[in-house]
Design a protein around this motif. Structure first.
Motif, PDB file in Angstrom:
ATOM      1  N   GLY A 135       0.814  -1.208   0.000  1.00 47.46           N
ATOM      2  CA  GLY A 135       0.000   0.000   0.000  1.00 47.46           C
ATOM      3  C   GLY A 135       0.845   1.253   0.000  1.00 47.46           C
ATOM      4  N   ALA A 136       1.896   1.270   0.799  1.00 46.82           N
ATOM      5  CA  ALA A 136       2.792   2.424   0.816  1.00 46.82           C
ATOM      6  C   ALA A 136       3.444   2.612  -0.546  1.00 46.82           C
ATOM      7  N   HIS A 137       3.841   1.508  -1.151  1.00 51.19           N
ATOM      8  CA  HIS A 137       4.439   1.535  -2.485  1.00 51.19           C
ATOM      9  C   HIS A 137       3.466   2.151  -3.487  1.00 51.19           C
ATOM     10  N   ALA A 138       2.207   1.705  -3.457  1.00 52.09           N
ATOM     11  CA  ALA A 138       1.210   2.197  -4.416  1.00 52.09           C
ATOM     12  C   ALA A 138       0.943   3.686  -4.233  1.00 52.09           C
ATOM     13  N   ALA A 139       0.852   4.137  -2.972  1.00 55.08           N
ATOM     14  CA  ALA A 139       0.592   5.549  -2.720  1.00 55.08           C
ATOM     15  C   ALA A 139       1.744   6.422  -3.205  1.00 55.08           C
ATOM     16  N   LEU A 140       2.982   5.989  -2.950  1.00 55.83           N
ATOM     17  CA  LEU A 140       4.134   6.765  -3.412  1.00 55.83           C
ATOM     18  C   LEU A 140       4.250   6.747  -4.931  1.00 55.83           C
ATOM     19  N   GLY A 163       6.696  -0.633   4.883  1.00 58.38           N
ATOM     20  CA  GLY A 163       5.913   0.590   4.965  1.00 58.38           C
ATOM     21  C   GLY A 163       4.740   0.466   5.917  1.00 58.38           C
ATOM     22  N   THR A 164       4.219   1.619   6.354  1.00 58.95           N
ATOM     23  CA  THR A 164       3.014   1.651   7.187  1.00 58.95           C
ATOM     24  C   THR A 164       2.119   2.801   6.731  1.00 58.95           C
ATOM     25  N   MET A 165       0.911   2.817   7.272  1.00 56.60           N
ATOM     26  CA  MET A 165       0.013   3.946   7.091  1.00 56.60           C
ATOM     27  C   MET A 165      -0.377   4.459   8.466  1.00 56.60           C
ATOM     28  N   CYS A 166       0.000   5.697   8.783  1.00 57.51           N
ATOM     29  CA  CYS A 166      -0.261   6.291  10.095  1.00 57.51           C
ATOM     30  C   CYS A 166      -1.431   7.263   9.964  1.00 57.51           C
ATOM     31  N   MET A 293      -3.718   3.937  -0.762  1.00 58.18           N
ATOM     32  CA  MET A 293      -3.276   2.906   0.176  1.00 58.18           C
ATOM     33  C   MET A 293      -4.454   2.280   0.913  1.00 58.18           C
ATOM     34  N   MET A 294      -5.411   3.107   1.305  1.00 59.23           N
ATOM     35  CA  MET A 294      -6.548   2.609   2.078  1.00 59.23           C
ATOM     36  C   MET A 294      -7.410   1.651   1.264  1.00 59.23           C
ATOM     37  N   ASN A 295      -7.660   1.979   0.002  1.00 62.17           N
ATOM     38  CA  ASN A 295      -8.472   1.090  -0.825  1.00 62.17           C
ATOM     39  C   ASN A 295      -7.748  -0.230  -1.086  1.00 62.17           C
ATOM     40  N   GLY A 296      -6.434  -0.134  -1.301  1.00 64.39           N
ATOM     41  CA  GLY A 296      -5.654  -1.361  -1.440  1.00 64.39           C
ATOM     42  C   GLY A 296      -5.713  -2.197  -0.182  1.00 64.39           C
ATOM     43  N   ALA A 297      -5.668  -1.522   0.976  1.00 59.55           N
ATOM     44  CA  ALA A 297      -5.724  -2.234   2.251  1.00 59.55           C
ATOM     45  C   ALA A 297      -7.088  -2.884   2.451  1.00 59.55           C
ATOM     46  N   ARG A 298      -8.143  -2.247   1.981  1.00 63.51           N
ATOM     47  CA  ARG A 298      -9.484  -2.835   2.136  1.00 63.51           C
ATOM     48  C   ARG A 298      -9.607  -4.121   1.320  1.00 63.51           C
ATOM     49  N   LEU A 299      -9.045  -4.113   0.130  1.00 62.88           N
ATOM     50  CA  LEU A 299      -9.021  -5.353  -0.646  1.00 62.88           C
ATOM     51  C   LEU A 299      -8.155  -6.392   0.061  1.00 62.88           C
ATOM     52  N   GLY A 300      -7.067  -5.934   0.658  1.00 66.22           N
ATOM     53  CA  GLY A 300      -6.184  -6.848   1.381  1.00 66.22           C
ATOM     54  C   GLY A 300      -6.846  -7.468   2.600  1.00 66.22           C
ATOM     55  N   VAL A 301      -7.675  -6.696   3.306  1.00 66.77           N
ATOM     56  CA  VAL A 301      -8.357  -7.220   4.487  1.00 66.77           C
ATOM     57  C   VAL A 301      -9.381  -8.276   4.073  1.00 66.77           C
ATOM     58  N   GLY A 302     -10.084  -8.044   2.959  1.00 67.66           N
ATOM     59  CA  GLY A 302     -10.970  -9.082   2.452  1.00 67.66           C
ATOM     60  C   GLY A 302     -10.210 -10.358   2.155  1.00 67.66           C
ATOM     61  N   ASN A 303      -9.018 -10.199   1.607  1.00 69.40           N
ATOM     62  CA  ASN A 303      -8.171 -11.347   1.306  1.00 69.40           C
ATOM     63  C   ASN A 303      -7.731 -12.052   2.594  1.00 69.40           C
ATOM     64  N   ILE A 438     -10.789  -8.932  13.947  1.00 67.80           N
ATOM     65  CA  ILE A 438     -10.267  -7.595  13.673  1.00 67.80           C
ATOM     66  C   ILE A 438     -10.577  -7.155  12.254  1.00 67.80           C
ATOM     67  N   ASN A 439     -10.722  -8.108  11.341  1.00 69.82           N
ATOM     68  CA  ASN A 439     -10.901  -7.748   9.937  1.00 69.82           C
ATOM     69  C   ASN A 439     -12.212  -7.020   9.686  1.00 69.82           C
ATOM     70  N   MET A 440     -13.173  -7.176  10.599  1.00 69.49           N
ATOM     71  CA  MET A 440     -14.437  -6.460  10.481  1.00 69.49           C
ATOM     72  C   MET A 440     -14.335  -5.032  10.994  1.00 69.49           C
ATOM     73  N   ILE A 441     -13.209  -4.713  11.652  1.00 69.28           N
ATOM     74  CA  ILE A 441     -13.071  -3.418  12.309  1.00 69.28           C
ATOM     75  C   ILE A 441     -12.107  -2.494  11.569  1.00 69.28           C
ATOM     76  N   TYR A 442     -10.862  -2.975  11.345  1.00 71.12           N
ATOM     77  CA  TYR A 442      -9.886  -2.006  10.826  1.00 71.12           C
ATOM     78  C   TYR A 442     -10.032  -1.767   9.326  1.00 71.12           C
ATOM     79  N   GLU A 443      -9.355  -0.738   8.850  1.00 71.08           N
ATOM     80  CA  GLU A 443      -9.499  -0.217   7.474  1.00 71.08           C
ATOM     81  C   GLU A 443     -10.924   0.244   7.203  1.00 71.08           C
ATOM     82  N   GLY A 444     -11.551   0.824   8.206  1.00 71.06           N
ATOM     83  CA  GLY A 444     -12.930   1.271   8.084  1.00 71.06           C
ATOM     84  C   GLY A 444     -13.859   0.162   8.524  1.00 71.06           C
TER      85      GLY A 444
END
Length: 596
Positions: A135-140, A163-166, A293-303, A438-444
């Motif tokens: 996600g950090a890679h994609a955002a940059l 990378g992280t997202m703060c 990054m956030m949208n990529g992370a949301r797809l990642g959380v589904g995964n 946790i997957n139901m909670i984080y990334e929105g």
């Protein structure tokens, strides 16, 4: 200890036989040389790494967790995590889908998602460390300056840096417009950033030599709310112009969260004390940049939840075949044993098939979305890019919310198969339940995802995106109108599509009179549309299985049985959800606050 055997046959079935993904992706010049053998070979090797290296560390990470040295602010990960990560980057897994310009292998997102499914099944907590780097890679890559890309993307690609997202802060939660972290310009193109961030996954660890934090903060002249947020690149160690590491930056871990699950991942409270950062993108435009990054992370959380559903199902099936207890109601099935294996009991079958159906439906949705994501970014035809982008936008909240809701259901059902043993740590099932929560909670939260789906993605454009997907379903139904064997699937799918159209209009009309009606209906609406999407993919999978069942391969018979279970036992849930959604706002709001 639970085991993991990658479901390569089903993964390849979805990729090649259902989606025809290689032919779809070969229309993109960067993937012109892609072939099925290459995809299969990558998946097979990835499966070995997941099952042989990561899976044995899953219980270890859960027991040991992470340890913070409060004097040095360094975090030690569980035994074996660092060594597994070293092997991961040495074998090139971190660079799989990255652009060759930055040292990547240039494979499609689809292949990367399939690898991540296996890694998530094997060890979700570990997989989050390299996962956040993507996600950090994609955002940059999308918003970084040339200098930022040159300095940071090669190291993120290789995995040498992570990378992280703060994002959020103690008082914020999802409402990032409330954040207070400040960024003071220094006159030399850098900023000094001060504030506190919480819930930062992989915020500090010992697995890579540097950590690249993407931090949301406010400039001195920032307007209030979300329109005053900027995005900054803040490395753990400052980076010299030649790419070498410099001094320790003023960002550090002040504490670790003590969590219900994913113990092996360091969830950090990050303190920024005049940390040096550089602006990513435009001032006050940090949130749109971070959404990459956030949208990529949301797809990642589904995964992540797909992975947990699969591994829980596999282990529950093994247990149900081995565990003998009571006799079948219709008479002994294994008279040679003291009792029958519990897999003969109808309700055990219900639990197992629920998990299996939710895994197979999720796999089809995740892989399809990955193909559309590649097309939206890289297809040479602008019209195709726009069409795919709309489909990805519609499906992203469904991937995140629907799959994660189903995963908790599935992991709990699989735990139940074990009876009392499901409550015991060594069997692994209670960890799958805790990790999936946790997957139901984080990334929105999933409520946020449901509001995004109904409010923004559907009602926000007058139903245009939903109509596009509805036309995809309609074409499939029409193409199979003369196929008698498909009617048991296409007929309820077509009926549901019509009901969803009318259902959407009804909710939309209520929302025009009172926007809170959208909030009252959103969660049930997400479940209804999620089931419609799954029904479409199950119908597609059934078509292939019907065409090939004469081959004698029992895989296709199993696919048809799973599809029939889904249509008979899970899809009818939409009727109740439409009733409860239409019940509207009043049952939720008529009680006075003081009476709660």
């Amino acid at each position: 200890m639970p085991a993991y055997n990658p479901p390569l046959r089903d993964m390849q079935f979805v990729i090649h036989e259902v989606l025809g993904a290689v032919d779809e992706l070969k229309q993109i010049p960067a993937y012109a040389d892609l072939d099925a053998d290459t995809v299969n070979a990558v998946l097979e090797e990835g499966g070995k790494f997941a099952s042989q290296v990561l899976a044995p560390l899953n219980l270890v990470g859960d027991v040991q967790g992470c340890v913070l040295n409060k004097e040095t602010h360094e975090v030690k990960t569980a035994d074996g995590f660092k060594e597994a990560y070293k092997q991961y980057i040495e074998n090139g897994w971190s660079a799989l889908s990255a652009d060759p310009e930055w040292g990547g292998q240039g494979l499609p997102q689809l292949v990367n998602q399939a690898i991540y499914e296996m890694n998530n099944s094997a060890n979700q907590a570990w997989t989050m460390y390299p996962g956040l780097s993507h996600g950090a890679h994609a955002a940059l890559e999308a918003h970084g300056s040339d200098e930022q890309k040159k300095l940071f993307l090669p190291k993120l690609t290789s995995g040498e840096w992570t990378g992280t997202m703060c994002l959020t802060e103690p008082h914020c939660g999802t409402d990032l417009g409330l954040l207070r972290t400040k960024a003071e310009p220094q006159g030399d193109g850098t900023y000094k950033i001060t504030g506190q961030k919480i819930f930062i996954s992989a915020g500090e660890h010992d697995m890579s030599e540097n950590i690249v934090h993407l931090v949301l903060a406010r400039l001195p002249d920032a307007p209030a709310g979300s329109k005053g947020i900027s995005l900054f690149l803040v490395p753990k160690f400052n980076v010299n112009p030649d790419g070498s590491l410099g001094s320790r930056n003023g960002i550090y871990c002040g504490g670790l969260e003590h969590k219900m699950g994913i113990h092996g991942n360091a969830t950090c409270q990050m303190v920024l004390d005049e940390a040096v950062g550089t602006l990513v993108g435009q001032p006050h435009r940090g949130l749109p940049a971070m959404f990459v990054m956030m949208n990529g992370a949301r797809l990642g959380v589904g995964n992540q939840s797909l992975g947990l559903t699969q591994v829980a199902y596999e282990n529950a099936v093994t247990y149900a075949k081995d565990r003998v207890q009571m006799r079948a109601l219709s008479g002994p099935k294994r008279p040679d044993l003291a009792a029958d294996p519990i897999i003969v009991h109808p309700d055990v079958r219900r639990m197992l098939l629920t998990a299996r159906a939710y895994a197979e439906g999720a796999r089809a949705l995740v892989y399809y979305t990955a193909v559309e994501l590649d097309k939206s970014h890289n297809h040479p035809d602008e019209a195709v890019r726009k069409e795919s982008d709309d489909i990805v936008a519609l499906l992203t909240p469904i991937v995140k919310a629907f799959i994660t809701e189903n995963a908790l259901t599935a992991t709990v059902e699989c735990q139940q198969v074990y009876g009392g043993h499901g409550f015991i740590h060594e069997w692994g099932m209670e960890q799958f339940v805790r990790d999936s929560r946790i997957n139901m909670i984080y990334e929105g939260t999933n409520t946020v995802q449901a509001l995004d789906l109904l409010g923004r993605k559907v009602l926000g454009d007058g139903g245009a995106k939903l109509t596009k997907f509805g036309k995809i379903i309609g074409r499939f139904v029409k193409e199979n109108a003369d196929n008698e064997a498909m009617q048991e699937f296409t007929k309820p799918l077509a009926e549901l599509g019509q009901k969803v159209q009318a259902f959407t209009m009804e909710i939309g009309m209520k929302g025009m009179q009172n926007p809170d009606e959208v909030g009252a209906a959103a969660f049930d609406y997400m479940r209804v549309v999620g089931h419609m999407v799954y029904a479409y993919f199950f119908a597609r999978m059934a078509k292939v299985a019907l065409e090939k069942q004469g081959s004698g391969d029992k895989f296709y018979a199993a696919k048809l049985a799973t599809t029939r279970f889904y249509f008979a036992k899970l899809l009818p849930q939409v009727e109740t959800m439409m009733i409860t959604a239409k019940a509207g706002l009043k049952p939720l709001m008529e009680m006075e606050e003081a009476l709660f």
